[in-house]
Design an enzyme around this catalytic site. Structure first.
Site, PDB file in Angstrom:
ATOM      1  N   LYS A  86      -4.922  -8.734  15.475  1.00 37.43           N
ATOM      2  CA  LYS A  86      -5.920  -8.624  16.548  1.00 37.43           C
ATOM      3  C   LYS A  86      -5.765  -7.349  17.375  1.00 37.43           C
ATOM      4  O   LYS A  86      -6.105  -6.261  16.911  1.00 37.43           O
ATOM      5  CB  LYS A  86      -5.874  -9.895  17.402  1.00 37.43           C
ATOM      6  CG  LYS A  86      -6.279 -11.158  16.598  1.00 37.43           C
ATOM      7  CD  LYS A  86      -6.359 -12.387  17.453  1.00 37.43           C
ATOM      8  CE  LYS A  86      -6.434 -13.643  16.624  1.00 37.43           C
ATOM      9  NZ  LYS A  86      -7.812 -14.010  16.237  1.00 37.43           N
TER      10      LYS A  86
ATOM     11  N   TYR B 178      -2.430 -22.603  14.433  1.00 39.82           N
ATOM     12  CA  TYR B 178      -3.081 -22.014  13.256  1.00 39.82           C
ATOM     13  C   TYR B 178      -2.450 -20.647  13.002  1.00 39.82           C
ATOM     14  O   TYR B 178      -2.273 -19.856  13.927  1.00 39.82           O
ATOM     15  CB  TYR B 178      -4.582 -21.863  13.527  1.00 39.82           C
ATOM     16  CG  TYR B 178      -5.372 -21.149  12.443  1.00 39.82           C
ATOM     17  CD1 TYR B 178      -5.910 -19.886  12.673  1.00 39.82           C
ATOM     18  CD2 TYR B 178      -5.588 -21.730  11.199  1.00 39.82           C
ATOM     19  CE1 TYR B 178      -6.645 -19.236  11.698  1.00 39.82           C
ATOM     20  CE2 TYR B 178      -6.328 -21.093  10.215  1.00 39.82           C
ATOM     21  CZ  TYR B 178      -6.853 -19.835  10.470  1.00 39.82           C
ATOM     22  OH  TYR B 178      -7.579 -19.189   9.501  1.00 39.82           O
TER      23      TYR B 178
ATOM     24  N   ASP C 171       4.508 -16.398  15.797  1.00 41.56           N
ATOM     25  CA  ASP C 171       3.179 -15.897  15.429  1.00 41.56           C
ATOM     26  C   ASP C 171       2.508 -15.415  16.715  1.00 41.56           C
ATOM     27  O   ASP C 171       1.922 -16.215  17.449  1.00 41.56           O
ATOM     28  CB  ASP C 171       2.368 -17.013  14.757  1.00 41.56           C
ATOM     29  CG  ASP C 171       0.948 -16.576  14.484  1.00 41.56           C
ATOM     30  OD1 ASP C 171       0.179 -17.358  13.870  1.00 41.56           O
ATOM     31  OD2 ASP C 171       0.577 -15.453  14.898  1.00 41.56           O
TER      32      ASP C 171
HETATM   33  P1  KE4 Z   1      -6.736 -13.579  10.781  1.00 38.49           P
HETATM   34  O1  KE4 Z   1      -6.369 -13.738   9.328  1.00 38.49           O
HETATM   35  O2  KE4 Z   1      -7.973 -14.369  11.162  1.00 38.49           O
HETATM   36  O3  KE4 Z   1      -6.778 -12.110  11.209  1.00 38.49           O
HETATM   37  O4  KE4 Z   1      -5.506 -14.177  11.656  1.00 38.49           O
HETATM   38  C1  KE4 Z   1      -5.095 -15.489  11.444  1.00 38.49           C
HETATM   39  C2  KE4 Z   1      -4.420 -15.983  12.709  1.00 38.49           C
HETATM   40  C3  KE4 Z   1      -3.036 -16.060  12.722  1.00 38.49           C
HETATM   41  N1  KE4 Z   1      -2.373 -16.487  13.827  1.00 38.49           N
HETATM   42  C4  KE4 Z   1      -3.044 -16.852  14.945  1.00 38.49           C
HETATM   43  C5  KE4 Z   1      -2.258 -17.312  16.138  1.00 38.49           C
HETATM   44  C6  KE4 Z   1      -4.466 -16.782  14.987  1.00 38.49           C
HETATM   45  O5  KE4 Z   1      -5.119 -17.147  16.118  1.00 38.49           O
HETATM   46  C7  KE4 Z   1      -5.170 -16.339  13.857  1.00 38.49           C
HETATM   47  C8  KE4 Z   1      -6.688 -16.253  13.819  1.00 38.49           C
HETATM   48  N2  KE4 Z   1      -7.359 -16.837  14.934  1.00 38.49           N
HETATM   49  C9  KE4 Z   1      -8.705 -17.311  14.634  1.00 38.49           C
HETATM   50  C10 KE4 Z   1      -9.235 -18.165  15.786  1.00 38.49           C
HETATM   51  N3  KE4 Z   1      -8.443 -18.137  16.977  1.00 38.49           N
HETATM   52  C11 KE4 Z   1      -9.605 -16.157  14.344  1.00 38.49           C
HETATM   53  C12 KE4 Z   1     -11.078 -16.477  14.339  1.00 38.49           C
HETATM   54  C13 KE4 Z   1     -11.601 -16.906  12.983  1.00 38.49           C
HETATM   55  O6  KE4 Z   1     -10.898 -17.629  12.256  1.00 38.49           O
HETATM   56  O7  KE4 Z   1     -12.756 -16.519  12.674  1.00 38.49           O
END
Ligand code: KE4
Length: 421
Positions: free
Chosen positions: A259, A136, A231
């Site tokens: 993060k 993701y 990523d």
């Molecule tokens: P954000 O747009 O949520 O800040 O980041 C997207 C993203 C991009 N790449 C990776 C590897 C990620 O894990 C994420 C976001 N992770 C999710 C769950 N692991 C965040 C939690 C959520 O969606 O509420």
């Protein structure tokens, strides 16, 4: 509170996974958090392994991070103009990720990955991209795409609202499958602008890359004039100071961070080779922008956080904590004669409820999500807050004490017993 929230937000939440729909029950509402503990509106406190899905590697409300944010706020909260804070954070990031010769701050991991893809497509003058099933990269349209009918055909939308015309430019392959990568490049190498990968998968549960998988991506993309994008939104500053490119020795052309880099405030970063980033506005023809990019409070939180991560032995301590928890959980599951796979890289880990070795999305999906839901609820009742989904990671912070870990293992011994019963 949840009832009230459902009158305003879809599912009562501002991000889907928070709704507990895959584990059952209603989400608790947070009142405050500190260190390894999070306390809900009813005054119940939990040892927290969600850690805001990764950012809270120092633990919640670290006094030096809070002080840095307070100090920055007293000088103003946003300017829409450059500050020296941005350069200071960029210097720390470049020290950890030397391949990020140039970079740009954005406000989320989604924005970082979306922007990196546009830059890659603009630089390579190609439209196709390759991603991996179960990875993701945020919710940009081109990344909400699943595999089409045949492995070599272009993708189909994985969400309503993603135009088929756009999805077909995204190829989705099985993770950890070098043959599938070689096959797609043999057939369509000239069309592919970039490969984007989680260099350690975290979004189907924790799945490490097979030996040679990342190096194979580096070789085949270079050979075909495609760009390699890591990523590292989760892995960056998590599995090592320099993330997966430090642990694997593989250097991508572009890196996405998020993060931890914002210390819990909204920050994403994309960056990489200078010749690529020189194509980005205002220098070049690839456009990307953001009102709150480089926000001074987020920069201050990121600077303080990354400074604290440079403490001697920081990652060695986290590794020891991760090993201790993983071993304890594995022993507890074995005592309940429950077939589980404990998959860990550093301080991120997942307990898959399956007897099958988990190496990709297909094997991850053999996990018994009903059992995971029961385990999640049993742990919550025992004061342990895990990810409300089998297909996420648990995160250990520097604030998790040996007593926290032992209490978690003791709770798991009971919870596994209940689930096995
Ligand atoms: P954000 O747009 O949520 O800040 O980041 C997207 C993203 C991009 N790449 C990776 C590897 C990620 O894990 C994420 C976001 N992770 C999710 C769950 N692991 C965040 C939690 C959520 O969606 O509420």
């Amino acid at each position: 509170m949840f009832q009230d929230a459902t009158r305003f937000f879809s599912g009562g939440v501002n991000s889907p996974v928070r709704a507990f729909r895959s584990v059952g029950g209603e989400p608790f509402f947070v009142a405050h958090a500190s260190g390894s503990r999070i306390t809900d509106a009813d005054g119940r406190s939990y040892i927290d392994y969600v850690g805001s899905w990764g950012p809270m590697i120092l633990g919640h409300a670290h006094p030096r991070v809070v002080a840095a944010i307070q100090k920055a706020a007293e000088a103003g909260t946003s300017y829409g103009a450059p500050t020296e804070l941005e350069t200071r954070l960029a210097r720390l990031i470049q020290a950890a990720f030397p391949g990020m010769e140039r970079m740009r701050f954005v406000s989320s991991g989604t924005e970082a990955c979306m922007s990196a893809l546009r830059v890659a497509r603009g630089f390579a003058r190609r439209d196709a991209i390759v991603k991996f099933e179960g990875c993701y990269h945020g919710h940009a349209d081109s990344l909400l795409v699943k595999a089409g009918s045949g492995a070599l055909t272009f993708g189909v939308p994985d969400s309503l609202g993603v135009p088929a015309d756009l999805a077909r430019h995204t190829l989705t392959l099985p993770y950890n499958d070098p043959d599938a990568v070689q096959a797609i490049f043999a057939k369509r190498g000239k069309e592919i602008a970039a490969v984007i990968v989680e260099p350690v998968a975290g979004n189907m549960g924790v799945i490490p890359p097979r030996p040679g998988f990342l190096a194979g991506l580096r070789e085949v993309t270079a050979r075909h004039g495609a760009l390699l994008i890591f990523d590292e939104v989760i892995t960056g500053f998590r599995i090592a100071w320099g993330g997966a490119q430090e642990t694997s020795g593989v250097r991508p052309d572009l890196t996405c961070l998020g993060k931890i880099v914002g210390g819990g405030l909204p920050v994403g970063v994309y960056g990489g080779r200078a010749d690529i980033l020189d194509q980005v506005a205002p220098l070049g023809p690839i456009y990307q922008a953001g009102t709150l990019s480089g926000n001074p409070l987020a920069m201050a939180a990121g600077i303080e956080t990354l400074t604290l991560l440079q403490a001697p032995g920081f990652y060695a301590d986290l590794e020891a904590r991760g090993a201790r928890l993983a071993a304890g959980l594995a022993r507890a599951a074995a005592a309940a004669r429950l077939p589980v796979q404990t998959s860990r890289v550093g301080s991120m880990l997942t307990t898959f409820f399956t007897a099958t070795a988990v190496t990709d999305y297909t094997t991850a999906k053999t996990a018994d999500t009903t059992r995971y839901g029961a385990f999640f609820r049993a742990m919550l009742e025992r004061g342990i807050s895990l990810a409300p989904s089998q297909f996420e990671a648990a995160f250990i912070s520097a604030a998790h004490t040996p007593d926290d870990l032992d209490a978690t293992i003791a709770a798991a011994r009971e919870a596994f017993g209940l689930v096995a019963g």
